[in-house]
Design an enzyme around this catalytic site. Structure first.
Site, mmCIF file in Angstrom:
data_model
loop_
_atom_site.group_PDB
_atom_site.id
_atom_site.type_symbol
_atom_site.label_atom_id
_atom_site.label_comp_id
_atom_site.label_asym_id
_atom_site.label_seq_id
_atom_site.Cartn_x
_atom_site.Cartn_y
_atom_site.Cartn_z
ATOM 1 C CG HIS A 138 -1.826 1.022 1.241
ATOM 2 N ND1 HIS A 138 -3.132 1.143 0.650
ATOM 3 C CD2 HIS A 138 -1.704 2.505 1.783
ATOM 4 C CE1 HIS A 138 -3.828 2.149 1.158
ATOM 5 N NE2 HIS A 138 -3.028 2.985 1.433
ATOM 6 C CD GLU A 139 2.281 3.536 3.551
ATOM 7 O OE1 GLU A 139 2.533 4.453 3.236
ATOM 8 O OE2 GLU A 139 1.136 3.184 4.104
ATOM 9 C CG ASP A 208 -6.868 0.455 -0.233
ATOM 10 O OD1 ASP A 208 -6.036 0.814 0.443
ATOM 11 O OD2 ASP A 208 -8.326 1.134 0.122
#
Length: 489
Positions: A138-139, A208
């Site tokens: 996600h990061e 996401d």
């Protein structure tokens, strides 16, 4: 501005300002295409040079003011996870700097210029490797989609250079929990930047979606992301007004969890199961943040008493570490030797066993064990780091210095290694190299004037060695140029 900088004692790394571009191929379910991609070729207001400058300031401030956790095994594991994911993310800058902060809270961060890191607490709260990887994916998705740079483009009235300077100031203030960066921020413009630091729902949805795709391409189970989100949401409910820090800048709702779950269902489950290594690293974190070593021993012993758990390698490893922390290294050695019989040559087990032997002054056994492992895995960082410790304990500082020199070439941004190299050179009475190593350490710790002093002293001490003097003079010129450019003097 104050709300951004001082929300809580652990929110210092949740300024997830991001850089990079994305072009991911591979598995693309129809559901993923329903969400528009916000990324692209933009983000021009924040140049690569500005991103690098911001990253350098933030990293120096982290080293100087924050509890950076230097555990070679945890660092090596984080590096392996990130670099399993990175081939599936097209970034402008793949020269990443990874950092682990010594904090038990859930957190992860990414900063322009390629800094990626986590709180050690992520190991505590991610029960599976797949969940841990989902946070990192996600990061990386935020980073690759250049979300922060795109929001900067909305502030067209601000001069790019001034805006980048203010961004650096806000990041420094938030990351270090101090006023170190506030001087860089103009009050009337700070609110605009604060707004840019808060991700929109579309940013989160895109991160996401892209994160799920990264996981799928890397062979992990995308369904771990909604499971991790659901776990954090449940914890947020239990904590009431004090949700996990990760949710402060990543707003999470039931609908977002459900949406991510639906998207994850469109992907294959992935071929990668949880590795033993993740659970060994999680055991290290569990021991580190236990209330006491004896409590950790009791917890692992109780877990191992459960039916079917007696052969669980991660639980046995956790017990061994806890025993060592509880000054029961001899018992730890017995467990670790049994684990190595089951998992021959496993590097984390070798390093941990050598550490226990070092505690009991069994220097020759530890050194032989590490040297054999290095013959199988030349250049392995945790093995070299532990062997250097052993060499210092054996009163062989020259051998330790050679190992630390190799480690500095592998990771020149690691201030601890430069400090240990300087210590080894002191014991070796190599004064020129003492000053050279201390100069690099001071430079990393944002003390350029001290670095300049050490380099000048090294040059004076190197009389007669023209080659060394020339190298030192070249490094001094680089330091002076940096001081002039940044105004650090």
């Amino acid at each position: 501005m104050g709300a951004l900088v001082r929300r809580s004692s652990t929110q210092y790394v949740m300024v997830l300002v991001l850089a990079g571009t994305l072009a991911i191929g591979g598995v693309r379910p129809a559901l993923a295409e329903q969400l528009p991609t916000l990324g692209g070729a933009g983000g021009g207001l924040l140049s690569s040079q500005q991103e690098a400058a911001i990253a350098e300031h933030v990293m120096r401030s982290l080293r100087k003011t924050m509890p950076v956790l230097r555990d070679p095994l945890l660092e090596d594991y984080l590096s392996s996870v990130v670099y399993n994911l990175v081939p599936h993310v097209q970034l402008n800058n793949r020269d990443l700097t990874l950092v682990i902060l010594d904090d038990p809270a859930i957190n992860a961060f990414a900063v322009p210029g390629g800094i990626i890191g986590v709180n050690a607490g992520l190991f505590l709260h991610a029960e599976t490797e797949q969940q841990f990887v989902s946070v990192m994916a996600h990061e990386l998705a935020h980073l690759s989609q250049r979300h922060f740079a795109r929001r900067m483009e909305q502030q067209e009235r601000a001069a790019p250079m001034a805006l980048a300077g203010m961004v650096a100031g806000i990041i420094l203030s938030a990351v270090t929990r101090s006023d170190i960066g506030l001087a860089a921020i103009a009050g009337s413009q700070a609110l605009a930047i604060q707004n840019m630091l808060q991700y929109s729902r579309l940013n989160e949805q895109e991160a996401d979606r892209v994160g799920l795709e990264i996981m799928a391409k890397a062979g992990y189970d995308p369904d771990a992301m909604p499971r991790m989100f659901g776990q954090m949401l449940r914890r947020a409910r239990l904590q009431g007004d004090r949700p996990p820090e990760y949710l402060s800048t990543h707003p999470l709702t039931e609908s977002r969890v459900s949406d991510t779950q639906n998207r994850a269902a469109q992907y294959p489950k992935g071929s990668r199961g949880d590795s033993l290594e993740y659970h060994l690293m999680r055991a290290r974190a569990l021991v580190k943040y236990a209330q006491s070593a004896s409590d950790a021993v009791k917890t692992f012993e109780e877990q191992l008493e459960k039916p079917g758990s007696e052969k669980n390698a991660a639980l046995r490893y956790g017990l061994a570490i806890a025993l060592q922390a509880d000054n029961r290294a001899e018992e730890a050695i017995g467990i670790l030797q049994g684990l190595l019989e089951d998992h021959p040559g496993h590097i984390s087990l070798v390093v941990t066993l050598a550490s226990a032997e070092l505690t009991l002054d069994k220097f020759e056994q530890a050194a032989d064990r590490l040297e054999q492992a290095l013959r199988r895995s030349p250049g392995n960082v945790p093995l070299q780091s532990k062997l250097a410790e052993v060499r210092m304990a054996q009163n062989r500082p020259e051998a330790a210095a050679r190992l630390y020199e190799k480690l500095t070439r592998n990771d020149p941004q690691n201030s601890q290694i430069w400090q240990r190299l300087a210590d080894a050179q002191v014991e070796s009475r190599n004064i020129v190299e003492v000053h050279r190593a201390r100069a690099e350490y001071e430079l990393l710790m944002s003390n350029p004037e001290r670095a300049e002093m050490h380099l000048r002293e090294a040059i004076n001490r190197a009389q007669g060695n023209l080659q060394v003097q020339e190298a030192l003079r070249n490094r001094l010129q680089e330091v002076l140029a940096r001081i002039d450019q940044s105004g650090e003097r």
